[in-house]
Design an enzyme around this catalytic site. Sequence first.
Site, PDB file in Angstrom:
ATOM      1  N   GLU A   1       0.940  -1.203   0.037  1.00 38.01           N
ATOM      2  CA  GLU A   1       0.070  -0.011  -0.037  1.00 38.01           C
ATOM      3  C   GLU A   1       0.827   1.332   0.115  1.00 38.01           C
ATOM      4  O   GLU A   1       2.139   1.070   0.291  1.00 38.01           O
ATOM      5  CB  GLU A   1      -0.829   0.030   1.260  1.00 38.01           C
TER       6      GLU A   1
ATOM      7  N   GLY B   1       4.785  -0.950   2.987  1.00 42.38           N
ATOM      8  CA  GLY B   1       5.794  -1.458   1.480  1.00 42.38           C
ATOM      9  C   GLY B   1       6.406  -2.668   2.631  1.00 42.38           C
ATOM     10  O   GLY B   1       5.606  -3.734   2.697  1.00 42.38           O
TER      11      GLY B   1
ATOM     12  N   ILE C   1       1.253  -3.021  -8.018  1.00 34.97           N
ATOM     13  CA  ILE C   1       0.418  -4.462  -8.170  1.00 34.97           C
ATOM     14  C   ILE C   1       0.707  -5.004  -9.637  1.00 34.97           C
ATOM     15  O   ILE C   1       0.271  -4.718 -10.677  1.00 34.97           O
ATOM     16  CB  ILE C   1      -1.165  -4.404  -8.281  1.00 34.97           C
TER      17      ILE C   1
ATOM     18  N   GLN D   1      42.848 -11.096 -20.152  1.00 33.56           N
ATOM     19  CA  GLN D   1      42.501 -11.588 -18.729  1.00 33.56           C
ATOM     20  C   GLN D   1      41.552 -10.922 -17.904  1.00 33.56           C
ATOM     21  O   GLN D   1      40.786 -11.326 -17.186  1.00 33.56           O
ATOM     22  CB  GLN D   1      43.946 -11.846 -17.967  1.00 33.56           C
TER      23      GLN D   1
ATOM     24  N   GLU E   1       8.639  -8.521  -3.768  1.00 35.84           N
ATOM     25  CA  GLU E   1       8.267  -9.557  -2.859  1.00 35.84           C
ATOM     26  C   GLU E   1       9.240  -9.706  -1.824  1.00 35.84           C
ATOM     27  O   GLU E   1       9.749 -10.636  -1.054  1.00 35.84           O
ATOM     28  CB  GLU E   1       8.407 -11.021  -3.784  1.00 35.84           C
TER      29      GLU E   1
ATOM     30  N   THR F   1      12.407  -6.454  -0.024  1.00 35.72           N
ATOM     31  CA  THR F   1      13.478  -5.818  -0.213  1.00 35.72           C
ATOM     32  C   THR F   1      14.759  -6.755   0.282  1.00 35.72           C
ATOM     33  O   THR F   1      14.585  -7.598   1.035  1.00 35.72           O
ATOM     34  CB  THR F   1      13.433  -4.697   0.256  1.00 35.72           C
TER      35      THR F   1
END
Length: 384
Positions: free
Chosen positions: A132, A136, A162, A284, A368, A370
């Site tokens: 929201e 969060g 969302i 390299q 999903e 932090t």
Amino acid sequence: MQFQLSEEQLMIQQAARDFARQQCLPGVIERDEKQQFPKEQILQLADLGFMGMMVDPAYGGAGLDTVSYVLAMEEISKVDASTSVCMSVNNSLVCYGLQEFGTEQQKQQYLTPLARGKKDNDLYIGAFMLSEPEAGSDATSQRTTAEDKGDYYLLNGTKNWITNGGTASVYLVMAQTDPSKGSRGINCLIVEKNWPGVVVAAKENKMGIRASDTHTVMFNDVKVPKENRIGADGFGFTFAMKTLAGGRIGIAAQALGIASGSLEFSTAYAKTRKAFGTEIMNHQIIAFKLADMATRVDAARLLCLKAAWQKDNGQDYTISSSMAKVFSSETAMWASTEAVQIHGGYGYVKEYHVERLMRDAKITQIYEGTSEVQRIVISRGILK
Ligand code: CAA
């Protein structure tokens, strides 16, 4: 200890690889630029059985394991993280939640078409609504309310960022029913997008995963029947946390794909691009960058597969999914930045794909949970 994938898992991996190369790669730059939702790709994923991979075939799913889901997510995310996040949310947040905690009626009515990814021959996917404007990382501070009115809930509030917000037909909405009970007063309600009072606000203009469909969604006096509550009264926050533990495996696999895609694009480039009289792989400084990328990608993959294996074998995977997510997402950010560096000026323009991977990588450290939230989960888990 067994590191060998089964025949079936190898087949799923190959199918996802083919799908990503043949169906996602051709238009991926244009969709990113135009923020165009990959509807055609999602419908093809539905036909492959990839929108409800782990759902029981009795409810429209493919009946596969979480390891197969990780393999498929990695392959698709190497090329198109906008498509893979849509797949991930539908699989591990929406379908898993309904399969694990839904009633028989909810499974028949909602899970079955969601797992198929289609209803009446058109797209039918879900969204998960916890975040929201002011909730969060601090997810228990839900302001959206679900007032108990006897045989229905009256839903009011606003949900932010969302995924699938505009394209989903079904929302799983977390809302506060009894603020005096804190997180134990939260419920999860199944809401249909076309119900009166549901308002989908403008699409977000994002840094990365630009083809995915991210919206604010508002609820104004939406009547939700009691039978659309998932679990017992007050189960909503536990539902969200348990579901997110599996969701984090999906996002970890997405981040893994971004990292391994960065490695693949960079390896191919280093074999053909010449500088100072030889292919740059012969320098390299470039070879060592590729070696470090390969090492971290492998470590991320092992963490993802371990979390998936634990989930498939009935073990607690809360800590391992957070470990997989924090490590894979940080690897994705680092490896994609290295990929841009290896490509030099070409890395900074769109045709070479790695600038998109770098922009896409960032969100895996945010959604999903932090990286900071993952560290909360891991540290609480090991210290308790
Ligand atoms: N399983 C079961 N229950 C759990 C749980 C878990 N994994 N984690 C917490 N709980 C329970 C706790 O036991 C506690 O229950 P009791 O009160 O009954 O003891 C309750 O939930 C509250 O837990 P905490 O006290 O630990 O809550 P907290 O305020 O300290 O917050 C947090 C913990 C880990 C930070 C949590 O708020 C969190 O995960 N925040 C991040 C939210 C998040 O991931 N948002 C992502 C949005 S979805 C998204 O991004 C989808 C998309 O579109 C891509």
